[in-house]
Write a protein that holds these residues in place. Structure first.
Motif, PDB file in Angstrom:
ATOM      1  N   TYR A  51       0.853  -1.187   0.000  1.00 30.68           N
ATOM      2  CA  TYR A  51       0.000   0.000   0.000  1.00 30.68           C
ATOM      3  C   TYR A  51       0.889   1.237   0.000  1.00 30.68           C
ATOM      4  N   ALA A  52       0.309   2.387  -0.308  1.00 35.49           N
ATOM      5  CA  ALA A  52       1.095   3.615  -0.390  1.00 35.49           C
ATOM      6  C   ALA A  52       0.559   4.667   0.568  1.00 35.49           C
ATOM      7  N   LEU A  53       1.473   5.333   1.247  1.00 33.45           N
ATOM      8  CA  LEU A  53       1.132   6.424   2.139  1.00 33.45           C
ATOM      9  C   LEU A  53       1.097   7.706   1.316  1.00 33.45           C
ATOM     10  N   CYS A  54      -0.087   8.309   1.200  1.00 31.16           N
ATOM     11  CA  CYS A  54      -0.249   9.501   0.375  1.00 31.16           C
ATOM     12  C   CYS A  54      -0.208  10.787   1.188  1.00 31.16           C
ATOM     13  N   ALA A  55      -0.571  10.726   2.457  1.00 29.47           N
ATOM     14  CA  ALA A  55      -0.518  11.910   3.328  1.00 29.47           C
ATOM     15  C   ALA A  55      -0.331  11.442   4.760  1.00 29.47           C
ATOM     16  N   LYS A  56       0.381  12.232   5.537  1.00 28.23           N
ATOM     17  CA  LYS A  56       0.619  11.888   6.932  1.00 28.23           C
ATOM     18  C   LYS A  56       0.449  13.115   7.812  1.00 28.23           C
ATOM     19  N   CYS A  57       0.413  12.891   9.094  1.00 33.20           N
ATOM     20  CA  CYS A  57       0.368  13.996  10.050  1.00 33.20           C
ATOM     21  C   CYS A  57       1.765  14.610  10.104  1.00 33.20           C
ATOM     22  N   PRO A  58       1.916  15.871   9.723  1.00 36.31           N
ATOM     23  CA  PRO A  58       3.249  16.476   9.703  1.00 36.31           C
ATOM     24  C   PRO A  58       3.819  16.709  11.110  1.00 36.31           C
ATOM     25  N   ASP A  59       2.965  16.729  12.112  1.00 32.73           N
ATOM     26  CA  ASP A  59       3.418  17.003  13.475  1.00 32.73           C
ATOM     27  C   ASP A  59       3.845  15.750  14.230  1.00 32.73           C
ATOM     28  N   HIS A  60       3.383  14.580  13.810  1.00 31.05           N
ATOM     29  CA  HIS A  60       3.637  13.335  14.539  1.00 31.05           C
ATOM     30  C   HIS A  60       4.026  12.233  13.556  1.00 31.05           C
ATOM     31  N   PRO A  61       5.281  12.181  13.132  1.00 34.52           N
ATOM     32  CA  PRO A  61       5.690  11.208  12.114  1.00 34.52           C
ATOM     33  C   PRO A  61       5.581   9.752  12.550  1.00 34.52           C
ATOM     34  N   ALA A  62       5.403   9.491  13.828  1.00 32.03           N
ATOM     35  CA  ALA A  62       5.248   8.111  14.290  1.00 32.03           C
ATOM     36  C   ALA A  62       3.796   7.789  14.650  1.00 32.03           C
ATOM     37  N   GLY A  63       2.875   8.676  14.307  1.00 35.42           N
ATOM     38  CA  GLY A  63       1.485   8.498  14.708  1.00 35.42           C
ATOM     39  C   GLY A  63       0.610   7.806  13.693  1.00 35.42           C
ATOM     40  N   GLY A  64       1.236   7.089  12.757  1.00 37.86           N
ATOM     41  CA  GLY A  64       0.472   6.459  11.688  1.00 37.86           C
ATOM     42  C   GLY A  64      -0.216   5.176  12.092  1.00 37.86           C
ATOM     43  N   PRO A  65      -0.969   4.603  11.160  1.00 40.41           N
ATOM     44  CA  PRO A  65      -1.700   3.366  11.435  1.00 40.41           C
ATOM     45  C   PRO A  65      -0.735   2.210  11.679  1.00 40.41           C
ATOM     46  N   ASP A  66      -1.218   1.169  12.344  1.00 39.08           N
ATOM     47  CA  ASP A  66      -0.397  -0.013  12.586  1.00 39.08           C
ATOM     48  C   ASP A  66       0.140  -0.542  11.268  1.00 39.08           C
ATOM     49  N   GLY A  67       1.406  -0.891  11.239  1.00 38.84           N
ATOM     50  CA  GLY A  67       2.029  -1.438  10.041  1.00 38.84           C
ATOM     51  C   GLY A  67       2.431  -0.407   9.015  1.00 38.84           C
ATOM     52  N   PHE A  68       2.388   0.890   9.358  1.00 40.67           N
ATOM     53  CA  PHE A  68       2.678   1.888   8.330  1.00 40.67           C
ATOM     54  C   PHE A  68       4.134   1.857   7.893  1.00 40.67           C
ATOM     55  N   ASP A  69       5.018   1.229   8.647  1.00 34.41           N
ATOM     56  CA  ASP A  69       6.411   1.107   8.217  1.00 34.41           C
ATOM     57  C   ASP A  69       6.543   0.187   7.009  1.00 34.41           C
ATOM     58  N   ASP A  70       5.531  -0.662   6.772  1.00 33.59           N
ATOM     59  CA  ASP A  70       5.542  -1.555   5.625  1.00 33.59           C
ATOM     60  C   ASP A  70       4.902  -0.927   4.394  1.00 33.59           C
ATOM     61  N   ILE A  71       4.498   0.323   4.509  1.00 34.65           N
ATOM     62  CA  ILE A  71       3.814   1.022   3.424  1.00 34.65           C
ATOM     63  C   ILE A  71       4.827   1.819   2.611  1.00 34.65           C
ATOM     64  N   ILE A  72       4.670   1.826   1.313  1.00 40.28           N
ATOM     65  CA  ILE A  72       5.507   2.646   0.449  1.00 40.28           C
ATOM     66  C   ILE A  72       5.209   4.112   0.772  1.00 40.28           C
ATOM     67  N   LYS A  73       6.243   4.889   0.971  1.00 38.72           N
ATOM     68  CA  LYS A  73       6.046   6.299   1.290  1.00 38.72           C
ATOM     69  C   LYS A  73       6.194   7.127   0.016  1.00 38.72           C
ATOM     70  N   LEU A  74       5.071   7.607  -0.498  1.00 40.48           N
ATOM     71  CA  LEU A  74       5.100   8.513  -1.636  1.00 40.48           C
ATOM     72  C   LEU A  74       5.457   9.896  -1.105  1.00 40.48           C
ATOM     73  N   ILE A  75       5.632  10.885  -1.966  1.00 39.56           N
ATOM     74  CA  ILE A  75       5.928  12.219  -1.460  1.00 39.56           C
ATOM     75  C   ILE A  75       4.798  12.660  -0.562  1.00 39.56           C
ATOM     76  N   PHE A  76       5.123  13.310   0.510  1.00 38.12           N
ATOM     77  CA  PHE A  76       4.113  13.729   1.468  1.00 38.12           C
ATOM     78  C   PHE A  76       3.570  15.091   1.083  1.00 38.12           C
ATOM     79  N   ILE A  77       2.245  15.198   1.088  1.00 31.06           N
ATOM     80  CA  ILE A  77       1.610  16.460   0.725  1.00 31.06           C
ATOM     81  C   ILE A  77       0.996  17.139   1.955  1.00 31.06           C
ATOM     82  N   GLY A  78       1.263  16.592   3.122  1.00 29.02           N
ATOM     83  CA  GLY A  78       0.723  17.188   4.338  1.00 29.02           C
ATOM     84  C   GLY A  78      -0.430  16.392   4.898  1.00 29.02           C
ATOM     85  N   ALA A  79      -1.081  16.974   5.843  1.00 23.43           N
ATOM     86  CA  ALA A  79      -2.183  16.289   6.530  1.00 23.43           C
ATOM     87  C   ALA A  79      -3.480  16.479   5.766  1.00 23.43           C
ATOM     88  N   LEU A  80      -4.432  15.639   6.075  1.00 24.81           N
ATOM     89  CA  LEU A  80      -5.773  15.747   5.482  1.00 24.81           C
ATOM     90  C   LEU A  80      -6.561  16.792   6.200  1.00 24.81           C
TER      91      LEU A  80
END
Length: 80
Positions: A51-80
């Motif tokens: 799966y691909a990470l399309c946006a993340k929380c810019p303030d908390h880089p470790a606050g993602g969903p479980d298993g997000f380290d196994d996700i392809i990190k696309l360029i980050f466009i900021g938070a939703l």
């Protein structure tokens, strides 16, 4: 994780381009943070089955969903 979120439109991450319906969003795990992580679940971003990470929380880089380290990190466009 499952797709078909019901969200309309196309992902605004230029490296993704899939329909938002193929994404899920997850609340940041940090207490009292209201920002969301957006994950594309088509499995079609150049690495089969990932799966691909399309946006993340810019303030908390470790606050993602479980298993997000196994996700392809696309360029980050900021938070939703």
């Amino acid at each position: 994780m499952t797709a078909s979120s019901g969200q309309s439109g196309v992902c605004s991450n230029a490296k993704c381009g899939h329909w938002n319906n193929e994404h899920n969003s997850y609340k940041c795990k940090e207490t009292n943070c209201r920002k969301r992580w957006k994950v594309c679940q088509t499995g079609d971003h150049g690495v089969s089955g990932k799966y691909a990470l399309c946006a993340k929380c810019p303030d908390h880089p470790a606050g993602g969903p479980d298993g997000f380290d196994d996700i392809i990190k696309l360029i980050f466009i900021g938070a939703l």
